[in-house]
Design a protein around this motif. Structure first.
Motif, PDB file in Angstrom:
ATOM      1  N   LEU C  30       0.788  -1.160   0.030  1.00  0.00           N
ATOM      2  CA  LEU C  30      -0.074   0.086  -0.182  1.00  0.00           C
ATOM      3  C   LEU C  30       0.850   1.256  -0.110  1.00  0.00           C
ATOM      4  O   LEU C  30       0.409   2.280  -0.549  1.00  0.00           O
ATOM      5  CB  LEU C  30      -0.959   0.064   1.380  1.00  0.00           C
ATOM      6  N   ALA C  33       1.553   1.822  -3.359  1.00  0.00           N
ATOM      7  CA  ALA C  33       0.422   2.225  -4.026  1.00  0.00           C
ATOM      8  C   ALA C  33       0.152   3.806  -3.789  1.00  0.00           C
ATOM      9  O   ALA C  33      -0.157   4.535  -4.870  1.00  0.00           O
ATOM     10  CB  ALA C  33      -0.977   1.258  -3.545  1.00  0.00           C
ATOM     11  N   PHE C  37       0.230   6.553  -6.634  1.00  0.00           N
ATOM     12  CA  PHE C  37      -1.145   7.555  -6.704  1.00  0.00           C
ATOM     13  C   PHE C  37      -0.790   8.809  -6.815  1.00  0.00           C
ATOM     14  O   PHE C  37      -1.315   9.846  -7.548  1.00  0.00           O
ATOM     15  CB  PHE C  37      -2.037   7.243  -5.543  1.00  0.00           C
ATOM     16  N   ALA C  66       0.410  16.239  -3.411  1.00  0.00           N
ATOM     17  CA  ALA C  66       0.718  16.400  -2.101  1.00  0.00           C
ATOM     18  C   ALA C  66      -0.059  15.841  -1.196  1.00  0.00           C
ATOM     19  O   ALA C  66       0.194  14.790  -0.407  1.00  0.00           O
ATOM     20  CB  ALA C  66       1.396  17.733  -2.112  1.00  0.00           C
ATOM     21  N   LEU C  67      -1.226  16.790  -0.724  1.00  0.00           N
ATOM     22  CA  LEU C  67      -2.060  16.249   0.267  1.00  0.00           C
ATOM     23  C   LEU C  67      -2.526  14.955   0.497  1.00  0.00           C
ATOM     24  O   LEU C  67      -2.225  14.249   1.565  1.00  0.00           O
ATOM     25  CB  LEU C  67      -2.912  17.496   0.381  1.00  0.00           C
ATOM     26  N   THR C  68      -3.076  14.416  -0.707  1.00  0.00           N
ATOM     27  CA  THR C  68      -3.440  13.320  -0.525  1.00  0.00           C
ATOM     28  C   THR C  68      -2.536  11.797  -0.114  1.00  0.00           C
ATOM     29  O   THR C  68      -2.949  11.221   0.505  1.00  0.00           O
ATOM     30  CB  THR C  68      -4.332  12.968  -2.009  1.00  0.00           C
ATOM     31  N   ILE C  70       0.268  12.439   1.132  1.00  0.00           N
ATOM     32  CA  ILE C  70       0.746  12.379   2.703  1.00  0.00           C
ATOM     33  C   ILE C  70      -0.297  11.887   3.445  1.00  0.00           C
ATOM     34  O   ILE C  70       0.062  11.034   4.300  1.00  0.00           O
ATOM     35  CB  ILE C  70       1.060  13.958   2.913  1.00  0.00           C
ATOM     36  N   LEU C  71      -1.505  12.097   3.312  1.00  0.00           N
ATOM     37  CA  LEU C  71      -2.642  11.394   4.096  1.00  0.00           C
ATOM     38  C   LEU C  71      -2.438  10.066   3.903  1.00  0.00           C
ATOM     39  O   LEU C  71      -2.717   9.186   4.958  1.00  0.00           O
ATOM     40  CB  LEU C  71      -4.005  12.100   3.856  1.00  0.00           C
ATOM     41  N   LEU C  72      -2.489   9.585   2.886  1.00  0.00           N
ATOM     42  CA  LEU C  72      -2.500   8.052   2.477  1.00  0.00           C
ATOM     43  C   LEU C  72      -1.232   7.274   3.348  1.00  0.00           C
ATOM     44  O   LEU C  72      -1.076   6.560   3.902  1.00  0.00           O
ATOM     45  CB  LEU C  72      -2.330   7.889   0.826  1.00  0.00           C
ATOM     46  N   ALA C  74       0.604   8.477   5.620  1.00  0.00           N
ATOM     47  CA  ALA C  74       0.492   8.670   7.006  1.00  0.00           C
ATOM     48  C   ALA C  74      -0.528   7.661   7.586  1.00  0.00           C
ATOM     49  O   ALA C  74      -0.414   6.966   8.433  1.00  0.00           O
ATOM     50  CB  ALA C  74      -0.094  10.110   7.499  1.00  0.00           C
ATOM     51  N   ALA C  75      -1.843   7.380   7.011  1.00  0.00           N
ATOM     52  CA  ALA C  75      -2.487   6.419   7.505  1.00  0.00           C
ATOM     53  C   ALA C  75      -1.990   5.129   7.179  1.00  0.00           C
ATOM     54  O   ALA C  75      -2.407   4.040   7.975  1.00  0.00           O
ATOM     55  CB  ALA C  75      -3.833   6.567   6.487  1.00  0.00           C
ATOM     56  N   PHE C  77       0.850   4.406   7.552  1.00  0.00           N
ATOM     57  CA  PHE C  77       1.847   4.174   8.688  1.00  0.00           C
ATOM     58  C   PHE C  77       1.142   3.777   9.860  1.00  0.00           C
ATOM     59  O   PHE C  77       1.588   2.920  10.800  1.00  0.00           O
ATOM     60  CB  PHE C  77       2.621   5.368   9.063  1.00  0.00           C
ATOM     61  N   ARG C  78      -0.066   4.362  10.153  1.00  0.00           N
ATOM     62  CA  ARG C  78      -0.811   4.162  11.520  1.00  0.00           C
ATOM     63  C   ARG C  78      -1.778   2.634  11.405  1.00  0.00           C
ATOM     64  O   ARG C  78      -2.394   2.278  12.195  1.00  0.00           O
ATOM     65  CB  ARG C  78      -1.868   5.165  11.784  1.00  0.00           C
TER      66      ARG C  78
END
Lengths: 273, 140, 85
Positions: C30, C33, C37, C66-68, C70-72, C74-75, C77-78
């Motif tokens: 992922l 992925a 993306f 960038a933003l999407t 980064i959020l992907l 980060a998610a 990682f969690r």
């Protein structure tokens, strides 16, 4: 056998959809046709009158913040609601019986000279460029949304490199926390609504900027009010970006009450592979 | 024709991914691909042969509609992109919550765990934990 | 001056989008992925710019590239980057 049947059915349906879409676009006017219905109905007025009516050289900004200002207000509300929703979803899950150890998130401080220097060089330009994009949105590509996202990303850059609490200084962290980010986001949304209501107070319709007492030339007044609206969007979006990053990447405050009636779910501990 | 055809292909790819892939993160990615397909379609619709970027030069006051790309689909798609990131952020929040609660992001494993824990009659009535299928099985 | 929507560069960007989009949905990791993306969004942004939608391209580059992403990441990682759980 069943799986193969399902795959075949899926391929058939998707293939049918694709062929149907292709057949559908064949009847559309050719790409680049200036006399297609999409280009001859509403938009000529936007193209020909935007300069005179709103003072904006960038027609997209004129349409976004002035002609379709109500739409943009709704959109700002949507992204604010998304930030709020992500926060509530994640905050509510914390505090109850913790059966999962969530991944560490991005909350570990990285003591790297490379990252630190890069952030020091990058972040000021990123933040400044975001403001430039906002105020230059009338005459060049850009505006409140792009500037807001860039500003939020600048905050995120700093937050990633410097942000998280250090063991020796538990409370210290750089950048707005969740609370301050929410304040920013809601201040932006409320400012947008306030501009709309101010127009009503001076006898116009909601978000009808032309009546605001900001000068003699109505186009100039609308230009100023559009800039105000873009600034409101900027604040709201950068706040929401910070909220989304805080909640998704870092994790919200690790205290809270357990949800009532939370079912003690039967999940076994996750072993990290 | 080509941009329309590729928009259709991307849309099919995204829809197929959303329906067929079992992993929730992949479903989310597929949804984003589908959104981009729609944006591609609208932007292709907005082009005009020989059209300019819809921004006037500083000295320019008069504009003829046929000379500029259609700014209206651009505005609408700008809105759509910003809403898509909001959707993605909210969905990622939900995914993290699901991961915490159920320890999986795979649709099939999630369904078996949901069936296992949602069967209250079995659990409380008979008190026979062993009948709860799915809850204890290793995730792979 | 605008690129021809059916021209070589525009079609190449669309093909890049199709390939990276498909691979992003099918790759076995992922994190990869999410990175793909980002490439997909960037190709989309370049295509929008080539067709004269500069504001949309700007937004797509900021948000999708960038933003999407980064959020992907980060998610990921969690939660997990693996697909089998």
């Amino acid at each position: 056998m069943k799986a193969r049947l399902r795959a075949a059915a899926a391929a058939l349906i998707l293939g049918g959809l694709f062929v149907g879409l292709l057949a559908g676009v064949r009847d559309l006017p050719p790409i680049g046709d200036p006399s297609s219905p999409a280009s001859t109905h509403v938009s000529p007025r936007f193209i020909e009158e935007a300069r005179r009516e709103t003072g904006a050289l960038n027609m997209v900004t004129a349409v976004l913040a002035d002609y379709r200002g109500y739409d943009t207000l709704g959109e700002t509300a949507v992204i604010f609601a998304a930030g709020l929703g992500a926060f509530v979803i994640l905050a509510a899950s914390i505090g109850g019986p913790r059966r999962e150890t969530p991944g560490p998130g991005l909350s570990h401080r990285v003591d790297s000279l490379l990252l630190d220097t890069a952030a020091r060089v990058l972040a000021p330009f990123l933040l400044l460029f975001a403001v430039y994009v906002l105020v230059h949105g009338h005459v060049s590509p850009g505006g409140g949304f792009q500037g807001g996202v860039l500003f939020g990303l600048g905050l995120v850059t700093l937050r990633l490199v410097w942000g998280p609490p250090r063991p020796d200084r538990a409370a210290s962290r750089f950048g707005p926390g969740v609370r301050a980010s929410f304040l920013l986001a809601s201040a932006g949304l409320l400012a947008y609504i306030a501009i709309g209501i101010a127009a009503m107070a001076f006898g116009g319709a909601f978000l009808d900027y032309g009546v605001l007492p900001l000068g003699q030339d109505p186009a100039h007044v609308r230009e100023l009010a559009t800039l105000g609206v873009e600034a409101a969007v900027f604040v709201a979006v950068s706040g929401t970006v910070a909220v989304l990053f805080e909640t998704i990447a870092v994790g919200v405050a690790e205290t809270g009450r357990p949800l009532p009636n939370e079912d003690p779910a039967p999940v076994e501990a996750r072993e990290e592979g | 024709m080509t941009p329309y055809a590729l928009a259709a292909a991307l849309f099919t790819l995204g829809l197929g991914g959303m329906v067929l892939l079992p992993n929730l993160v992949r479903k989310l990615l597929a949804m984003n691909v589908m959104q981009v397909a729609v944006i591609v379609f609208f932007i292709a619709l907005a082009t005009k042969d020989g059209g300019r970027v819809p921004i006037l030069e500083p000295g320019e006051t008069e504009a003829i509609a046929a000379d500029f790309m259609n700014p209206l689909p651009h505005t609408l798609m700008l809105t759509a992109i910003v809403v898509s990131v909001a959707t993605t952020g909210l969905a990622l929040g939900l995914l993290i919550r699901i991961w915490r609660q159920y320890g999986s992001l795979d649709e099939r494993i999630l369904l078996s765990r949901l069936r296992g824990s949602g069967d209250d009659a079995t659990r409380h009535g008979a008190g026979d934990d062993a009948t709860r299928h799915g809850a204890g099985e290793p995730p792979r | 001056m605008m690129l021809d929507p059916g021209g070589l560069i525009a079609t190449g960007l669309l093909a890049t989008m199709l390939v990276t989009g498909a691979v992003a949905l099918l790759v076995n990791d992922l994190l990869v992925a999410a990175a793909l993306f980002g490439v997909f969004s960037f190709a989309a942004a370049a295509w929008f710019a080539a067709l004269g939608a500069v504001d949309v391209a700007f937004t797509e580059a900021c948000v999708g590239g960038a933003l999407t992403t980064i959020l992907l990441v980060a998610a990921t990682f969690r939660t997990t980057r693996r697909l089998d759980r």
